[in-house]
Design a protein around this motif. Sequence first.
Motif, PDB file in Angstrom:
ATOM      1  N   LEU A 260       4.526  -3.474  -0.874  1.00  8.54           N
ATOM      2  CA  LEU A 260       3.834  -2.384  -1.553  1.00  8.54           C
ATOM      3  C   LEU A 260       3.013  -2.915  -2.716  1.00  8.54           C
ATOM      4  CD1 LEU A 260       6.581   0.363  -1.602  1.00  8.54           C
ATOM      5  CD2 LEU A 260       4.477   0.368  -0.276  1.00  8.54           C
ATOM      6  N   ALA A 261       3.580  -3.917  -3.395  1.00 12.13           N
ATOM      7  CA  ALA A 261       2.863  -4.471  -4.541  1.00 12.13           C
ATOM      8  C   ALA A 261       1.580  -5.144  -4.100  1.00 12.13           C
ATOM      9  CB  ALA A 261       3.745  -5.478  -5.271  1.00 12.13           C
ATOM     10  N   GLY A 262       1.588  -5.681  -2.858  1.00 13.73           N
ATOM     11  CA  GLY A 262       0.429  -6.423  -2.396  1.00 13.73           C
ATOM     12  C   GLY A 262      -0.696  -5.551  -1.874  1.00 13.73           C
ATOM     13  N   ILE A 263      -0.449  -4.266  -1.744  1.00 14.26           N
ATOM     14  CA  ILE A 263      -1.490  -3.389  -1.222  1.00 14.26           C
ATOM     15  C   ILE A 263      -2.596  -3.283  -2.244  1.00 14.26           C
ATOM     16  CG2 ILE A 263      -2.046  -1.034  -0.514  1.00 14.26           C
ATOM     17  CD1 ILE A 263       0.706  -0.740   0.536  1.00 14.26           C
ATOM     18  N   GLY A 264      -3.814  -3.541  -1.812  1.00  9.83           N
ATOM     19  CA  GLY A 264      -4.917  -3.437  -2.748  1.00  9.83           C
ATOM     20  C   GLY A 264      -5.871  -4.596  -2.593  1.00  9.83           C
ATOM     21  N   THR A 265      -6.638  -4.838  -3.623  1.00  5.95           N
ATOM     22  CA  THR A 265      -7.606  -5.923  -3.560  1.00  5.95           C
ATOM     23  C   THR A 265      -6.992  -7.180  -4.129  1.00  5.95           C
ATOM     24  OG1 THR A 265      -9.254  -4.278  -4.131  1.00  5.95           O
ATOM     25  CG2 THR A 265      -9.969  -6.549  -4.110  1.00  5.95           C
TER      26      THR A 265
END
Lengths: 320, 143, 500
Positions: free
Chosen positions: C179-184
């Motif tokens: 979840l923490a890795g979701i994103g740019t």
Amino acid sequence: MKKHFLCAVLLASSTAFAQGFTPTRPLELVVHTGPGGGSDVLARAMVVMLEKEKLLPVRAQVTNKPGGGGVVAAAYLAEKKGETHTLGIFTGVWLTNPLTSNEAKVSLKDLTPIARLLLEPAVIAVKADAPYKTLGDFVNAAKQKPGELKQSGGSITSRDNVVRQQLQKATGTRWQFISFPGGGERIAALLGGHVNMMVIEPNEAGEHIRAGNMRVLAQVNETRLSAFPNVPTLKEAGFNVTPVPQVRGVVAPPGIPRENVAYWEGVFKKLSQTESWKKYVTDNQFEDAYQNAAELAKFYEEFSNQMRGILQEAGVKTVR
Amino acid sequence: MKARSADFWSGLALGGLGAYIIAVASRWEYMGQDGPGPGFFPLWYGIGMAALSLMLMVSSVTDKSGSTIDWSGARSAFVAWAAFSAMVATLPLVGFVIGFAALTLFIVLVMYRKPLKVAATTAVALSAGFYLIFPLALGVKLP
Amino acid sequence: MDVLSGLMQGFGVALQPLNLLWCFVGVVLGTVIGVMPGLGPPATIAMLLPLTFLMNPASAIIMLAGIYYGAKYGGSTTSILLNVPGESASVATCIDGYEMAKKGRAGAALGIAAIASFIAGTVGVLGLMLIAPPLARVSLAFSSPEYFALMALGLAMVVLLGGDSMVKALLATLVGLWLAGIGTDLFSQTSRFTFGRMELLSGIDFVVVAIGVFAIGEVLANMHERGGATAIAAPKGLRNLLPTMQDMKDSRFAFVNGSVIGFLIGVLPGAGSTIASFISYGVEKAVSKHPEKFGHGAVEGVAAPEGANNSETGGALVPMLTLGIPGSGTTAVLLAALVLWGFKPGPLFISENPAMFWGLVASMYIGNVMLLILNLPLVPLFAQVLRAPVYVLYPLILGISVVGVYSTSGSLFDVWLLAGFGLLGYLMRKLDFPSAPLILGLVLGGAMERALRQSLMMSDGHLSILVSRPVSAVMLSLALLILLIPLFGKVNAWRLKALK
């Protein structure tokens, strides 16, 4: 009685034609950072100045729309099509995001340009006890140990890396770029000796330079800044590099009437000529770079093309 | 054949997630010129996830005590969740105050089987409270 | 300028009636904001900036700082009473605080939180006052390998939060990392796991996940039970309205632990109060004589994290005032405020503006005292909230959650995420997956990955950098030791079984 009525009608219609647009509700200034971020600080300072110089008949307030490094704010503005009381403060990332990110569907071309206000120069700095006295020293050291020296900076599409790409290309050297999410961490990395060099805005570096922790090797600008009269610019130092500016300005949502654009243009032109603005610019070591809406539109094109070229050479995947 | 216990299914689900992560992450750059790429970290925790899920599934089958879940109450929970989601869906249409009042009404009436009068008063009181405190007193926007 | 004379000057500034008033306004405002989930100090301070131009800077910074540490006091209230974290730093407090409330000891929990906050907050200010400049220089030596090791140590605490199944705890942590890795991705600007949605480009806000999993998950789980109209046990009798002497005794070490760990972690730019509170919690559990009580209402489990998130404010002010580097989101806004008022925060700030620095320090002592006096009597009052019947409380929780989440981002998408995570929280409870590791993974994941990649970049790909540097080597060994603890336990149990 009839005469008064007629006069009133004539007066009303004449003012309607003459003035065009006047704001009647508070102005919303959209920024893409959270509270305390670069654009947010600028916007809040602008709000204070607009009020002080009485440039607006209404209040102005700042709306934070952080996310995606500008993508959310740009999309928010694009959705407010035709809205006459909303403006956005854009920076260079609003231009580069659409180049590299699929999700960044809104580019500045989809929005209405109002004015370009500022250019932010930068300086190249090293720790005060570093062995490099000039940029040439650093580059030579990099030549002897390719890929070993390190620079701290923001993301790979940030201006920090752009300067690096340009210098690397111009000198045929290579050094590493390590991204840190916040300005504070980048400075900490430099001061702690974990990286060798960084590209930093002069107002951020100012205090550290004064305290003797940092040394400035060169300025990333066309001309010398008043605060650094003895530091050579990139060109003066012998590097044939055109500084890519870090730019800030104002945009509006798409589809707004011409009088609206003209009105905002007028407000910001007047702002850029006030004493408080000039003082703000000098205090923060920015460069006043006012361009009106038409010039700004042209600037978008040039800047986007320039950035696309640089990014592709740097190996960053461009999607548009 | 003993019914598979809950752990088995959750293990399977997480294993699926792990596999998905591995699949996506392997398409990204693992090790770039300067250092690890975007695929590096996800690949590793994807592998970890898949491995652990497998362990979970295995242990759920071999473990004799296999706990079963009492799913009878689950229906109420899902109904409540559906009601909550319905409220979220209607937020753009009717706004928070009305949506929340409706949700409260539903919960008190259906979930707790309280008389209509009680449900209605609670709904109205709480919604009014929200409206008074948040937008009026504090200036916080409600959806 | 030596400490004593500086302090005298500071009290001279802080004790002026006007500044006392602003201090009071700040801490009250801060407490209120802390209680509200979602609305936090950075946004509030930003909103008040125009107002501050009408004040003199010393009064303004006193007030804004009051908001900052006041919010940490308030954050524990909803965490304990409703299992809704008032701010990200209060999540660790939910774990034992809510359990205590369910057992009818809400008053004791709230009281201990206030006391721990006071002690730790004061220690934090002491630290700021006495060792700020040298500590700041030391903190500069902390670089990516050390940050990674710190995060690894924090994650190793998962073992202690884990509950019965290690496998499930680890799985929850990994989901949190995902979840923490979701994103740019910061380094390459690639979008990861965003499913093409623009709103996910900067990742999922931690508050959304925490409130969803904890608060909404809890409400749904209770719907499942449908325990009639019984209220959560309201505290009866003075014993449960305030912490007892036994509670205070039990929390002795927690007070120290919270103060020290919170302050030290606060000093590191980039490590915040959430990490501080979790590590403090983990340490407390690790040294406890009865670790199995944690997670079921151990009073030290409230004292440690609450203390940590308060002394962290003192710590975060260290790099801000001595180097001009923000240590957290709120300090970034405070820095911006200083700049707007015409100051230049940096290494020379303290020596050139002694009145302001010392005035601020003195006001923080005063502010902490004010907060203690304000909060303790209010504790029994707040505890009465729990007397309300469940069918009032639960919709209330749902409502506050939605408002809280919406107020941070103004995005409906986040409210949908809230619903989704609520479901996840419920499922996790039913399937016996511990939720604290998920939250921990989410909090630490991003920073950990960044630190690892930065370290590998610095070392040109050699993992050895993580152990060649002394500080990170020590922390990593500690982490490894902690991870091995349950293994020892299992081996022991197996041996005993074999011997029988």
